[in-house]
Design a protein around this motif. Structure first.
Motif, PDB file in Angstrom:
ATOM      1  N   SER A  16       6.453  10.033   1.176  1.00 45.84           N
ATOM      2  CA  SER A  16       7.576   9.107   1.152  1.00 45.84           C
ATOM      3  C   SER A  16       7.047   7.692   1.303  1.00 45.84           C
ATOM      4  O   SER A  16       5.907   7.477   1.702  1.00 45.84           O
ATOM      5  N   THR A  17       7.904   6.719   1.026  1.00 45.67           N
ATOM      6  CA  THR A  17       7.496   5.320   1.103  1.00 45.67           C
ATOM      7  C   THR A  17       8.401   4.551   2.050  1.00 45.67           C
ATOM      8  O   THR A  17       9.616   4.723   2.037  1.00 45.67           O
ATOM      9  N   LEU A  18       7.778   3.702   2.849  1.00 51.42           N
ATOM     10  CA  LEU A  18       8.468   2.766   3.726  1.00 51.42           C
ATOM     11  C   LEU A  18       7.966   1.376   3.374  1.00 51.42           C
ATOM     12  O   LEU A  18       6.752   1.165   3.294  1.00 51.42           O
ATOM     13  N   GLU A  19       8.883   0.441   3.125  1.00 47.07           N
ATOM     14  CA  GLU A  19       8.516  -0.935   2.836  1.00 47.07           C
ATOM     15  C   GLU A  19       9.251  -1.846   3.799  1.00 47.07           C
ATOM     16  O   GLU A  19      10.428  -1.635   4.081  1.00 47.07           O
ATOM     17  N   ILE A  20       8.550  -2.858   4.294  1.00 46.01           N
ATOM     18  CA  ILE A  20       9.162  -3.844   5.171  1.00 46.01           C
ATOM     19  C   ILE A  20       8.787  -5.218   4.650  1.00 46.01           C
ATOM     20  O   ILE A  20       7.603  -5.519   4.472  1.00 46.01           O
ATOM     21  N   ALA A  21       9.801  -6.035   4.404  1.00 45.22           N
ATOM     22  CA  ALA A  21       9.566  -7.418   3.998  1.00 45.22           C
ATOM     23  C   ALA A  21      10.211  -8.315   5.040  1.00 45.22           C
ATOM     24  O   ALA A  21      11.333  -8.057   5.496  1.00 45.22           O
ATOM     25  N   LEU A  22       9.494  -9.345   5.431  1.00 49.37           N
ATOM     26  CA  LEU A  22       9.973 -10.284   6.434  1.00 49.37           C
ATOM     27  C   LEU A  22       9.725 -11.691   5.918  1.00 49.37           C
ATOM     28  O   LEU A  22       8.626 -12.015   5.463  1.00 49.37           O
ATOM     29  N   HIS A  23      10.779 -12.491   5.955  1.00 54.99           N
ATOM     30  CA  HIS A  23      10.669 -13.896   5.557  1.00 54.99           C
ATOM     31  C   HIS A  23      11.182 -14.736   6.717  1.00 54.99           C
ATOM     32  O   HIS A  23      12.332 -14.583   7.127  1.00 54.99           O
ATOM     33  N   CYS A  37      -1.356   5.574   3.689  1.00 61.50           N
ATOM     34  CA  CYS A  37      -2.000   4.394   3.151  1.00 61.50           C
ATOM     35  C   CYS A  37      -0.993   3.267   3.214  1.00 61.50           C
ATOM     36  O   CYS A  37       0.206   3.509   3.213  1.00 61.50           O
ATOM     37  N   PHE A  38      -1.482   2.047   3.322  1.00 64.10           N
ATOM     38  CA  PHE A  38      -0.544   0.942   3.358  1.00 64.10           C
ATOM     39  C   PHE A  38      -1.115  -0.274   2.665  1.00 64.10           C
ATOM     40  O   PHE A  38      -2.315  -0.424   2.517  1.00 64.10           O
ATOM     41  N   VAL A  39      -0.171  -1.116   2.224  1.00 65.16           N
ATOM     42  CA  VAL A  39      -0.499  -2.369   1.587  1.00 65.16           C
ATOM     43  C   VAL A  39       0.163  -3.451   2.422  1.00 65.16           C
ATOM     44  O   VAL A  39       1.333  -3.351   2.756  1.00 65.16           O
ATOM     45  N   ALA A  40      -0.566  -4.467   2.785  1.00 60.62           N
ATOM     46  CA  ALA A  40       0.009  -5.565   3.553  1.00 60.62           C
ATOM     47  C   ALA A  40      -0.291  -6.872   2.845  1.00 60.62           C
ATOM     48  O   ALA A  40      -1.394  -7.082   2.351  1.00 60.62           O
ATOM     49  N   GLU A  41       0.717  -7.720   2.775  1.00 58.83           N
ATOM     50  CA  GLU A  41       0.562  -9.042   2.202  1.00 58.83           C
ATOM     51  C   GLU A  41       1.138 -10.042   3.189  1.00 58.83           C
ATOM     52  O   GLU A  41       2.140  -9.775   3.832  1.00 58.83           O
ATOM     53  N   SER A  79       5.940 -15.263   5.078  1.00 59.10           N
ATOM     54  CA  SER A  79       6.460 -14.065   4.428  1.00 59.10           C
ATOM     55  C   SER A  79       5.433 -12.955   4.556  1.00 59.10           C
ATOM     56  O   SER A  79       4.238 -13.185   4.357  1.00 59.10           O
ATOM     57  N   THR A  80       5.902 -11.780   4.916  1.00 64.64           N
ATOM     58  CA  THR A  80       5.019 -10.619   4.969  1.00 64.64           C
ATOM     59  C   THR A  80       5.680  -9.458   4.249  1.00 64.64           C
ATOM     60  O   THR A  80       6.907  -9.361   4.191  1.00 64.64           O
ATOM     61  N   ARG A  81       4.857  -8.593   3.712  1.00 66.87           N
ATOM     62  CA  ARG A  81       5.351  -7.367   3.092  1.00 66.87           C
ATOM     63  C   ARG A  81       4.376  -6.261   3.443  1.00 66.87           C
ATOM     64  O   ARG A  81       3.169  -6.425   3.302  1.00 66.87           O
ATOM     65  N   LEU A  82       4.913  -5.184   3.927  1.00 68.39           N
ATOM     66  CA  LEU A  82       4.109  -4.021   4.300  1.00 68.39           C
ATOM     67  C   LEU A  82       4.675  -2.810   3.584  1.00 68.39           C
ATOM     68  O   LEU A  82       5.880  -2.571   3.624  1.00 68.39           O
ATOM     69  N   GLN A  83       3.826  -2.068   2.914  1.00 75.16           N
ATOM     70  CA  GLN A  83       4.250  -0.831   2.264  1.00 75.16           C
ATOM     71  C   GLN A  83       3.384   0.295   2.779  1.00 75.16           C
ATOM     72  O   GLN A  83       2.160   0.181   2.790  1.00 75.16           O
ATOM     73  N   MET A  84       4.034   1.357   3.222  1.00 76.44           N
ATOM     74  CA  MET A  84       3.316   2.517   3.735  1.00 76.44           C
ATOM     75  C   MET A  84       3.755   3.760   2.974  1.00 76.44           C
ATOM     76  O   MET A  84       4.947   4.036   2.878  1.00 76.44           O
ATOM     77  N   ASP A  85       2.808   4.460   2.421  1.00 78.46           N
ATOM     78  CA  ASP A  85       3.053   5.761   1.816  1.00 78.46           C
ATOM     79  C   ASP A  85       2.469   6.775   2.779  1.00 78.46           C
ATOM     80  O   ASP A  85       1.294   6.684   3.130  1.00 78.46           O
ATOM     81  N   PHE A  86       3.287   7.672   3.248  1.00 78.38           N
ATOM     82  CA  PHE A  86       2.775   8.607   4.241  1.00 78.38           C
ATOM     83  C   PHE A  86       3.398   9.984   4.089  1.00 78.38           C
ATOM     84  O   PHE A  86       4.432  10.159   3.471  1.00 78.38           O
ATOM     85  N   ARG A  87       2.736  10.922   4.684  1.00 75.15           N
ATOM     86  CA  ARG A  87       3.217  12.297   4.774  1.00 75.15           C
ATOM     87  C   ARG A  87       3.720  12.458   6.198  1.00 75.15           C
ATOM     88  O   ARG A  87       2.960  12.341   7.139  1.00 75.15           O
ATOM     89  N   GLY A  88       5.014  12.670   6.306  1.00 76.02           N
ATOM     90  CA  GLY A  88       5.648  12.689   7.617  1.00 76.02           C
ATOM     91  C   GLY A  88       5.290  13.904   8.454  1.00 76.02           C
ATOM     92  O   GLY A  88       5.025  14.987   7.944  1.00 76.02           O
ATOM     93  N   HIS A  89       5.251  13.682   9.740  1.00 83.99           N
ATOM     94  CA  HIS A  89       5.095  14.744  10.720  1.00 83.99           C
ATOM     95  C   HIS A  89       5.876  14.307  11.944  1.00 83.99           C
ATOM     96  O   HIS A  89       6.350  13.167  12.024  1.00 83.99           O
TER      97      HIS A  89
END
Length: 173
Positions: free
Chosen positions: A73-80, A2-6, A15-25
């Motif tokens: 696990s969680t991955l977050e990316i913020a870009l300004h 699942c992910f959240v994007a702003e 400015s952007t922010r992306l958060q992804m919660d995922f089950r790795g494979h």
């Protein structure tokens, strides 16, 4: 996954922010990197920064897959992005075993020393070839050497947070 994007901004600042919660494979690193590269290529018109993001995301996700003790696990990316500069912040968060966290602390001491990042990367390659194990720090050293990211980490209990950040000028164009 699942992910959240702003996304916010005007012509001068984005400015952007992306958060992804995922089950790795095993395919998650490549698939996620490709998705993130596609997304950020539309926002940025600077391939150098997109490449920095791609390298960092790929290596950090591989670490999540290898060393997380729980499946999520969680991955977050913020870009300004301003008129002539950009700031990238990438964070991963996951739970891991005491053994993995201890090894991670050792690896961070090796790859974040005050030395030339290329030299540290070369050392990590040599460690990887000599030891034949996964604890060479190769991915983290690559992030410093090839992506030019500043790396930090924090461990609280069995949860580790790894932060990678970069600030620099945008290429004209």
């Amino acid at each position: 996954m699942c992910f959240v994007a702003e996304c916010s901004g005007d012509e001068a600042v984005t400015s952007t922010r992306l958060q992804m919660d995922f089950r790795g494979h095993t395919g998650a690193a490549t698939n996620t990197r490709n998705y993130i590269v596609g997304l950020h290529s539309r926002i940025l018109h600077d391939q150098d920064i997109v490449d920095r993001i791609a390298i960092t995301v790929h290596e950090l996700i591989e670490n999540l897959i290898k060393y997380a003790s729980t499946p999520c696990s969680t991955l977050e990316i913020a870009l300004h992005v301003a008129k002539d500069s950009a700031h990238v912040h990438i964070r991963t968060r996951n739970f891991s075993t005491h053994e993995c966290l201890s090894k991670l602390t050792e690896v961070f001491e090796l790859v974040t020393r005050d030395a030339d990042p290329i030299d540290l990367y070369d050392e990590a390659i040599a460690r990887s070839l000599a030891a034949g194990d996964d604890w060479s720090g190769l991915g983290l050293a690559r992030i410093r050497a090839e992506a030019g990211m500043l790396l930090t980490h924090e461990i609280v209990g069995n949860e580790v947070t790894i932060d990678a950040s970069w600030t620099g000028a945008l290429l004209p164009g």
